[in-house]
Design a protein around this motif. Structure first.
Motif, PDB file in Angstrom:
ATOM      1  N   VAL A  65       0.846  -1.193   0.000  1.00 61.88           N
ATOM      2  CA  VAL A  65       0.000   0.000   0.000  1.00 61.88           C
ATOM      3  C   VAL A  65       0.879   1.240   0.000  1.00 61.88           C
ATOM      4  O   VAL A  65       1.857   1.322   0.750  1.00 61.88           O
ATOM      5  N   ASP A  66       0.529   2.204  -0.845  1.00 66.03           N
ATOM      6  CA  ASP A  66       1.178   3.509  -0.848  1.00 66.03           C
ATOM      7  C   ASP A  66       0.395   4.401   0.109  1.00 66.03           C
ATOM      8  O   ASP A  66      -0.758   4.741  -0.156  1.00 66.03           O
ATOM      9  N   SER A  67       1.004   4.792   1.204  1.00 67.04           N
ATOM     10  CA  SER A  67       0.290   5.510   2.259  1.00 67.04           C
ATOM     11  C   SER A  67       0.152   7.006   2.013  1.00 67.04           C
ATOM     12  O   SER A  67      -0.418   7.713   2.861  1.00 67.04           O
ATOM     13  N   HIS A  68       0.652   7.494   0.885  1.00 62.56           N
ATOM     14  CA  HIS A  68       0.474   8.920   0.554  1.00 62.56           C
ATOM     15  C   HIS A  68       0.637   9.072  -0.949  1.00 62.56           C
ATOM     16  O   HIS A  68       1.752   9.039  -1.476  1.00 62.56           O
ATOM     17  N   SER A  69      -0.470   9.274  -1.649  1.00 59.61           N
ATOM     18  CA  SER A  69      -0.425   9.363  -3.097  1.00 59.61           C
ATOM     19  C   SER A  69      -1.548  10.264  -3.598  1.00 59.61           C
ATOM     20  O   SER A  69      -2.490  10.577  -2.865  1.00 59.61           O
ATOM     21  N   HIS A  70      -1.422  10.676  -4.864  1.00 59.88           N
ATOM     22  CA  HIS A  70      -2.431  11.542  -5.497  1.00 59.88           C
ATOM     23  C   HIS A  70      -2.769  11.016  -6.893  1.00 59.88           C
ATOM     24  O   HIS A  70      -2.547  11.701  -7.895  1.00 59.88           O
ATOM     25  N   PRO A  71      -3.304   9.814  -6.993  1.00 56.11           N
ATOM     26  CA  PRO A  71      -3.494   9.217  -8.321  1.00 56.11           C
ATOM     27  C   PRO A  71      -4.546   9.887  -9.190  1.00 56.11           C
ATOM     28  O   PRO A  71      -4.519   9.710 -10.409  1.00 56.11           O
ATOM     29  N   VAL A  72      -5.470  10.635  -8.604  1.00 53.30           N
ATOM     30  CA  VAL A  72      -6.501  11.290  -9.413  1.00 53.30           C
ATOM     31  C   VAL A  72      -6.137  12.760  -9.626  1.00 53.30           C
ATOM     32  O   VAL A  72      -6.018  13.233 -10.759  1.00 53.30           O
ATOM     33  N   TRP A  73      -5.935  13.493  -8.559  1.00 50.99           N
ATOM     34  CA  TRP A  73      -5.488  14.886  -8.653  1.00 50.99           C
ATOM     35  C   TRP A  73      -4.181  14.966  -9.437  1.00 50.99           C
ATOM     36  O   TRP A  73      -3.951  15.894 -10.218  1.00 50.99           O
ATOM     37  N   GLY A  74      -3.332  13.973  -9.253  1.00 49.84           N
ATOM     38  CA  GLY A  74      -2.039  13.955  -9.932  1.00 49.84           C
ATOM     39  C   GLY A  74      -2.146  13.919 -11.441  1.00 49.84           C
ATOM     40  O   GLY A  74      -1.203  14.298 -12.139  1.00 49.84           O
ATOM     41  N   LEU A  75      -3.288  13.461 -11.958  1.00 42.09           N
ATOM     42  CA  LEU A  75      -3.477  13.470 -13.403  1.00 42.09           C
ATOM     43  C   LEU A  75      -3.389  14.894 -13.943  1.00 42.09           C
ATOM     44  O   LEU A  75      -2.941  15.119 -15.073  1.00 42.09           O
ATOM     45  N   ASP A  76      -3.849  15.855 -13.147  1.00 43.36           N
ATOM     46  CA  ASP A  76      -3.822  17.256 -13.565  1.00 43.36           C
ATOM     47  C   ASP A  76      -2.495  17.925 -13.231  1.00 43.36           C
ATOM     48  O   ASP A  76      -2.176  18.987 -13.784  1.00 43.36           O
ATOM     49  N   LEU A  77      -1.729  17.333 -12.313  1.00 42.35           N
ATOM     50  CA  LEU A  77      -0.417  17.878 -11.980  1.00 42.35           C
ATOM     51  C   LEU A  77       0.638  17.412 -12.983  1.00 42.35           C
ATOM     52  O   LEU A  77       1.480  18.198 -13.407  1.00 42.35           O
ATOM     53  N   ALA A  78       0.593  16.140 -13.324  1.00 40.77           N
ATOM     54  CA  ALA A  78       1.622  15.551 -14.184  1.00 40.77           C
ATOM     55  C   ALA A  78       1.211  15.647 -15.646  1.00 40.77           C
ATOM     56  O   ALA A  78       0.987  14.641 -16.327  1.00 40.77           O
ATOM     57  N   ILE A  79       1.101  16.871 -16.150  1.00 39.82           N
ATOM     58  CA  ILE A  79       0.740  17.078 -17.544  1.00 39.82           C
ATOM     59  C   ILE A  79       1.809  17.914 -18.228  1.00 39.82           C
ATOM     60  O   ILE A  79       2.485  18.734 -17.599  1.00 39.82           O
ATOM     61  N   GLY A  80       1.958  17.682 -19.526  1.00 41.22           N
ATOM     62  CA  GLY A  80       2.940  18.422 -20.280  1.00 41.22           C
ATOM     63  C   GLY A  80       4.315  17.780 -20.216  1.00 41.22           C
ATOM     64  O   GLY A  80       4.460  16.554 -20.160  1.00 41.22           O
ATOM     65  N   LEU A  81       5.333  18.607 -20.183  1.00 37.77           N
ATOM     66  CA  LEU A  81       6.717  18.170 -20.249  1.00 37.77           C
ATOM     67  C   LEU A  81       7.209  17.683 -18.889  1.00 37.77           C
ATOM     68  O   LEU A  81       7.109  18.395 -17.891  1.00 37.77           O
ATOM     69  N   ASP A  82       7.736  16.467 -18.847  1.00 39.24           N
ATOM     70  CA  ASP A  82       8.322  15.927 -17.618  1.00 39.24           C
ATOM     71  C   ASP A  82       9.719  16.519 -17.447  1.00 39.24           C
ATOM     72  O   ASP A  82      10.640  16.216 -18.211  1.00 39.24           O
ATOM     73  N   LEU A  83       9.863  17.376 -16.444  1.00 39.33           N
ATOM     74  CA  LEU A  83      11.123  18.077 -16.206  1.00 39.33           C
ATOM     75  C   LEU A  83      11.963  17.434 -15.103  1.00 39.33           C
ATOM     76  O   LEU A  83      12.961  18.013 -14.670  1.00 39.33           O
ATOM     77  N   SER A  84      11.581  16.262 -14.664  1.00 41.26           N
ATOM     78  CA  SER A  84      12.234  15.658 -13.501  1.00 41.26           C
ATOM     79  C   SER A  84      13.687  15.280 -13.752  1.00 41.26           C
ATOM     80  O   SER A  84      14.458  15.114 -12.802  1.00 41.26           O
ATOM     81  N   THR A  85      14.065  15.129 -15.019  1.00 42.13           N
ATOM     82  CA  THR A  85      15.464  14.776 -15.303  1.00 42.13           C
ATOM     83  C   THR A  85      16.342  15.991 -15.591  1.00 42.13           C
ATOM     84  O   THR A  85      17.548  15.848 -15.806  1.00 42.13           O
ATOM     85  N   VAL A  86      15.764  17.181 -15.595  1.00 37.93           N
ATOM     86  CA  VAL A  86      16.538  18.400 -15.833  1.00 37.93           C
ATOM     87  C   VAL A  86      17.382  18.709 -14.597  1.00 37.93           C
ATOM     88  O   VAL A  86      16.875  18.712 -13.468  1.00 37.93           O
ATOM     89  N   ARG A  87      18.659  19.004 -14.801  1.00 39.53           N
ATOM     90  CA  ARG A  87      19.565  19.169 -13.666  1.00 39.53           C
ATOM     91  C   ARG A  87      20.112  20.587 -13.503  1.00 39.53           C
ATOM     92  O   ARG A  87      20.653  20.919 -12.448  1.00 39.53           O
ATOM     93  N   ASP A  88      20.007  21.428 -14.531  1.00 36.35           N
ATOM     94  CA  ASP A  88      20.529  22.785 -14.403  1.00 36.35           C
ATOM     95  C   ASP A  88      19.732  23.729 -15.289  1.00 36.35           C
ATOM     96  O   ASP A  88      18.870  23.302 -16.068  1.00 36.35           O
ATOM     97  N   LEU A  89      20.026  25.009 -15.170  1.00 36.86           N
ATOM     98  CA  LEU A  89      19.258  26.017 -15.892  1.00 36.86           C
ATOM     99  C   LEU A  89      19.424  25.875 -17.409  1.00 36.86           C
ATOM    100  O   LEU A  89      18.447  26.040 -18.159  1.00 36.86           O
ATOM    101  N   ASP A  90      20.611  25.554 -17.876  1.00 38.66           N
ATOM    102  CA  ASP A  90      20.801  25.367 -19.311  1.00 38.66           C
ATOM    103  C   ASP A  90      19.932  24.222 -19.821  1.00 38.66           C
ATOM    104  O   ASP A  90      19.347  24.323 -20.915  1.00 38.66           O
ATOM    105  N   GLY A  91      19.854  23.152 -19.046  1.00 39.36           N
ATOM    106  CA  GLY A  91      19.015  22.023 -19.430  1.00 39.36           C
ATOM    107  C   GLY A  91      17.548  22.397 -19.473  1.00 39.36           C
ATOM    108  O   GLY A  91      16.793  21.957 -20.355  1.00 39.36           O
ATOM    109  N   LEU A  92      17.125  23.223 -18.513  1.00 38.60           N
ATOM    110  CA  LEU A  92      15.728  23.670 -18.491  1.00 38.60           C
ATOM    111  C   LEU A  92      15.427  24.520 -19.718  1.00 38.60           C
ATOM    112  O   LEU A  92      14.388  24.331 -20.378  1.00 38.60           O
TER     113      LEU A  92
END
Length: 523
Positions: A65-92
């Motif tokens: 069990v995941d004791s803290h998650s947002h699987p429905v609201w998160g659909l609206d948060l995780a939209i567009g470009l996934d920036l999680s792998t960007v590490r610096d301003l030039d990359g952004l």
């Protein structure tokens, strides 16, 4: 003798039931565990309609069990470009320059505060590469966003605003709006004018997401928001939800007695594998955003205010809900925020034990750990968050707190050693939902928490099973493999207790079962 719907054989079963810790086979009927034991103990449960699954030596545990998650609201948060792998301003800047537009907007999520290298979060750093496009980029913590001038204009934002909760539109020394929207009320001003995904698209994404979660071994999630109950109800009527979801609608500053009674009335609404089962509060924001409530200011002179401008009103609201039998979960990251939550639970008396929880607890002094355990407050923690910090203290979280407070990062093992209940989760989409990563990182915390011992294999497994059940008030029906309990089961290729932590993330998921229904089959 009745027959089972499902019989699982050939397994190494860790039941987490102290009366019978190990077994080889399990029988399931009507969504519940009917029998646990050796092959001979389930033989008579087989019938013409029984599905038999031979796990061929895989390890079966209570459903993760995941004791803290947002699987429905998160659909609206995780939209567009996934920036999680960007590490610096030039990359952004490079990522934004080639980003696809959605109805003319550039949307992104997962942006790390560390990308800015200690600079203030400011639209001036990115606007020139966007060619006048409005942009809305969520930072990874989910509590702030960076927007461009066209986005501010689209939302008719021309200057600072006053909010009922601790939230603000950041400005520079000259009073210019930087585009840094801090906390939910500020972000909502622009969210209101963003392109909206279609209902059909959201429904398809939800079904796909929940199936992907089940493929990592998850059978349930404590959902720390209200999500979209109509959407959930529609999907649940079409198919069996792969995860069991417990929703916690938010109670925000300014809630009066009528609003509290509406939250009480929502409790219990649900259907197969989903239900409203608590209320979520915020006592502060985030360290990186300067909104964590700290006993002493951070290095920017921030962090001295609670999310509720009147903390006593928060306590009154918790007491109101407690009297109505409603469980609460409170986001509290800073030491002052955690302390206020504990003071509030202490005011409830003995009846408050194991009925209320504190989410995150990112930096806590010694006396707080002991008090969490003594009061019976459940500590809900997210080990993957440690990956946003660095062991050398060079990250924004550590720098803002300073060396002493950063050394108290994510004290999972210390809380367990103090006798506290520690439930584990991911906080998706803040971190990935993969249950195996949650378990592995709980045993080997990263970054600022890496100098401390992590949980043992057994403690980590309990964090996603028995302790998660305690956190949900379901310890008498879930979290163990024993007759009469829910048939929520997870089977992996290795032993989650004894296998090295670094092997867990690569373990194959042989079977996931929720309510007796097979939601993932990897064998």
């Amino acid at each position: 003798m009745p027959t089972a719907d499902l019989v699982i054989t050939g397994a190494h079963v860790r039941t987490l039931d102290p009366r019978r810790p190990y077994a080889r086979a399990v029988a399931v009927r009507d969504g519940l565990i009917a029998a646990v034991g050796d092959e001979s103990d389930v033989r008579d449960w087989r019938g013409p309609g029984t599905e038999v699954v031979d796990l061929a030596g895989a390890w079966l545990t209570p459903g993760l069990v995941d004791s803290h998650s947002h699987p429905v609201w998160g659909l609206d948060l995780a939209i567009g470009l996934d920036l999680s792998t960007v590490r610096d301003l030039d990359g952004l800047r490079a990522a934004l320059a080639t980003a696809e537009r959605t109805d003319g907007w550039v949307l992104g999520f997962g942006l790390d505060h560390n990308v800015f290298g200690g600079r203030p979060v400011d639209r001036a750093l990115i606007e020139d590469v966007l060619e006048e496009a409005p942009a809305f980029l969520r930072l990874y913590d989910g509590h702030s966003a960076l927007v461009t001038e066209p986005a501010l204009k689209a939302a008719d934002i021309t200057g600072p605003r006053t909010f009922a909760q601790r939230s603000h539109l950041a400005t520079d020394a000259d009073g210019r709006l930087t585009g840094h929207l801090v906390e939910h009320a500020a972000m909502d001003l622009v969210v209101a004018v963003l392109p909206k995904p279609s209902y059909a698209g959201r429904r398809a994404r939800l079904a796909e997401l929940l199936s992907s979660m089940a493929a990592t071994g998850l059978t349930g999630a404590h959902v720390m928001d209200l999500g979209d109950l109509d959407l959930i109800e529609a999907v649940a009527q079409e198919t069996v939800l792969p995860l069991r979801l417990g929703f916690h609608p938010w109670c925000m500053p300014g809630a009066d007695e009528r609003a509290l009674e509406e939250l009480v009335a929502l409790q219990g609404r649900g259907g197969r594998h989903w239900r409203v089962s608590g209320v979520k509060f915020f006592m502060d924001g985030t360290v990186e955003g300067g909104t964590a409530w700290l006993e002493h200011p951070d290095c920017h002179g921030q962090g001295t205010d609670a999310f509720w401008p009147d903390p006593a009103a928060y306590s009154d609201a918790v007491r109101h809900l407690h009297r109505a039998g409603v469980r609460t979960a409170t986001h509290a990251i800073g030491d002052a925020a955690v302390r206020h939550v504990l003071d509030t639970v202490a005011s409830l008396g003995p009846g408050g034990r194991l009925a209320h929880r504190v989410e995150h607890v990112e930096s806590a002094p010694d006396d707080t750990l002991e008090r969490i355990a003594r009061l019976g407050v459940i500590a809900s923690m997210q080990p993957p968050h440690t990956e946003y910090t660095q062991a050398d203290g060079s990250d924004e979280w550590s720098l803002r707190l300073g060396e002493e407070r950063a050394s108290r990062a994510w004290r999972l093992r210390d809380l367990r050693d103090a006798g506290a209940i520690v439930a584990l989760g991911s906080d998706w989409p803040i971190a990935h939902y993969d249950a195996r990563t949650v378990l592995a990182t709980a045993r080997t915390p990263r970054g600022a928490a890496s100098a401390r011992a992590g949980l043992t294999g057994a403690q980590a497994l309990e964090g996603c099973t028995t302790h998660a059940a305690l956190a949900a008030g379901e310890a008498t029906v879930a979290g163990r493999i024993t007759a009469g309990f829910r048939a929520d089961l997870t089977a992996l290729s290795l032993d989650l207790v004894e296998a090295p932590a670094d092997e867990i993330t690569e373990a194959s998921v042989a079977l996931t079962v929720t309510g007796g229904h097979i939601t993932h089959r990897g064998i």
